[in-house]
Design a protein around this motif. Structure first.
Motif, short mmCIF file in Angstrom:
data_model
loop_
_atom_site.label_atom_id
_atom_site.label_comp_id
_atom_site.label_asym_id
_atom_site.label_seq_id
_atom_site.Cartn_x
_atom_site.Cartn_y
_atom_site.Cartn_z
N VAL A 11 0.82 -1.62 0.14
CA VAL A 11 -0.26 -0.04 0.16
C VAL A 11 0.62 1.21 0.19
N ALA A 12 1.89 1.42 0.88
CA ALA A 12 2.77 2.62 1.19
C ALA A 12 3.68 2.96 -0.06
N VAL A 13 3.78 1.95 -1.07
CA VAL A 13 4.19 1.95 -1.88
C VAL A 13 3.92 2.54 -3.26
N CYS A 14 2.39 2.69 -2.61
CA CYS A 14 1.95 3.97 -4.03
C CYS A 14 1.73 4.87 -3.38
N LEU A 15 1.98 5.41 -1.60
CA LEU A 15 1.94 6.50 -1.32
C LEU A 15 3.65 6.92 -1.41
N THR A 16 4.75 6.99 -1.95
CA THR A 16 6.43 7.25 -1.94
C THR A 16 6.51 7.66 -2.68
N THR A 17 7.64 8.35 -3.22
CA THR A 17 8.29 9.04 -4.45
C THR A 17 9.74 8.40 -4.59
N PRO A 18 10.85 8.75 -5.34
CA PRO A 18 10.77 9.59 -6.21
C PRO A 18 9.34 9.83 -6.64
N LEU A 19 9.07 10.82 -7.86
CA LEU A 19 7.85 10.90 -8.60
C LEU A 19 8.43 10.93 -9.87
N TYR A 20 7.05 10.12 -10.49
CA TYR A 20 7.08 9.77 -11.87
C TYR A 20 5.25 10.30 -12.53
N ALA A 21 5.42 11.16 -13.14
CA ALA A 21 4.26 11.32 -12.35
C ALA A 21 3.39 11.92 -14.14
N ALA A 22 1.54 12.12 -14.51
CA ALA A 22 1.09 12.47 -14.96
C ALA A 22 -0.28 13.14 -14.58
N THR A 23 -0.25 14.27 -15.67
CA THR A 23 -1.29 15.29 -14.24
C THR A 23 -2.53 15.17 -15.40
N THR A 24 -2.11 14.47 -16.95
CA THR A 24 -3.81 14.86 -17.60
C THR A 24 -4.59 13.45 -17.14
N ALA A 25 -6.13 13.77 -17.73
CA ALA A 25 -6.45 11.97 -18.14
C ALA A 25 -5.91 11.26 -18.46
N ALA A 26 -6.58 9.73 -18.26
CA ALA A 26 -6.34 8.45 -18.39
C ALA A 26 -6.00 8.52 -20.06
N ALA A 27 -4.61 8.24 -21.06
CA ALA A 27 -5.29 8.13 -22.61
C ALA A 27 -6.19 6.97 -22.83
N ALA A 28 -6.30 7.52 -24.13
CA ALA A 28 -7.47 5.89 -24.42
C ALA A 28 -6.34 4.93 -24.94
N ASP A 29 -5.30 5.59 -25.63
CA ASP A 29 -4.80 4.91 -26.40
C ASP A 29 -3.52 4.66 -24.91
N GLN A 68 3.85 17.96 -2.93
CA GLN A 68 4.01 17.03 -1.41
C GLN A 68 5.15 15.63 -1.48
N SER A 69 5.81 15.33 -2.25
CA SER A 69 5.86 13.61 -2.01
C SER A 69 7.03 13.70 -1.87
N SER A 70 7.73 14.50 -1.43
CA SER A 70 9.37 14.47 -0.48
C SER A 70 8.49 14.01 0.63
N GLN A 71 7.55 14.78 1.27
CA GLN A 71 6.47 14.32 2.67
C GLN A 71 6.06 13.39 2.62
N ILE A 72 5.56 13.06 1.95
CA ILE A 72 4.97 11.47 1.87
C ILE A 72 6.06 10.33 1.97
N GLU A 73 6.85 10.84 0.98
CA GLU A 73 8.13 9.97 1.39
C GLU A 73 9.07 9.04 2.57
N GLN A 74 8.99 10.94 3.14
CA GLN A 74 9.53 10.77 5.04
C GLN A 74 8.91 9.75 5.44
N MET A 75 7.23 10.20 5.17
CA MET A 75 6.71 9.94 6.18
C MET A 75 6.58 8.44 6.30
N ILE A 76 6.65 8.25 4.99
CA ILE A 76 6.12 6.19 5.02
C ILE A 76 7.59 5.66 4.80
N GLY A 77 8.69 6.28 4.53
CA GLY A 77 10.35 5.37 3.77
C GLY A 77 10.34 4.45 3.56
#
Length: 186
Positions: A11-29, A68-77
């Protein structure tokens, strides 16, 4: 206790960083790995946030999460390389720094990328649905952030006392389409 810790790592693996992100809606492709391609060992690389169908405000929320990803990383470890996932035909095993592991069943639909993880911990059953996306040579496993936080609290009620997670859940509770996940490489 180590099994519970390892499951929480999934579960925590989904709440940690370093950040790899996309901010757009899911692509149809979006591309989805075949079940056979999924069946291997994958190493955690970082967190991923996506707006997979929410409104424009959801894009702002995703951008805020990125900041906020760096704080999330510190929180989860947990950081890149700390978790390895191994998929076989029916189960996935998460190993956390070779200190703890957790195993759960999964079902996967390669046409839609839909994955359902289910299992039992401390006599409590759980199940969560997500999506697996293939990008380059990496897979991204995404879960609805509200469902993921609810599962984390159900598995470990002490998480509910964490003020940062409370703030995160309050911020996200009214939003739809925000998914949080993790990038894994071969």
């Amino acid at each position: 206790m180590k099994r519970l810790f390892a499951l929480l790592c999934v579960v925590a693996v989904c709440l940690t960083t370093p950040l790899y992100a996309a901010t757009t809606a899911a692509a149809a492709d979006d591309k989805y790995p075949s079940k056979k391609a999924l069946q291997r060992e994958w190493t955690y690389e970082g967190v991923a946030f996506e707006n997979r169908g929410g409104n424009d405000f959801a894009n702002m929320v995703v951008a805020t999460l990125q900041m906020q990803s760096s704080q999330i990383e510190q929180m989860i470890g947990i950081k890149a390389g700390d978790v390895e996932l191994t998929f076989d035909a029916k189960q996935v095993v998460a190993n956390y720094r070779n200190e703890a592991s957790a195993k759960c069943d999964y079902t996967y639909n390669a046409k839609t990328g839909a994955i359902t993880l289910s299992g039992k911990t401390d006599y409590k059953s759980y199940s969560i649905e997500g999506v697996v996306v293939l990008r380059d040579d990496a897979i991204y496993i995404f879960f609805d952030v509200n469902k993921l936080l609810a599962l984390a609290k159900d598995i470990n009620p002490d998480i509910a006392q964490n003020s940062q997670l409370k703030t995160l859940q309050q911020m996200l509770s009214s939003q739809q389409g925000i998914f949080i996940g993790a990038k894994f490489t071969k």
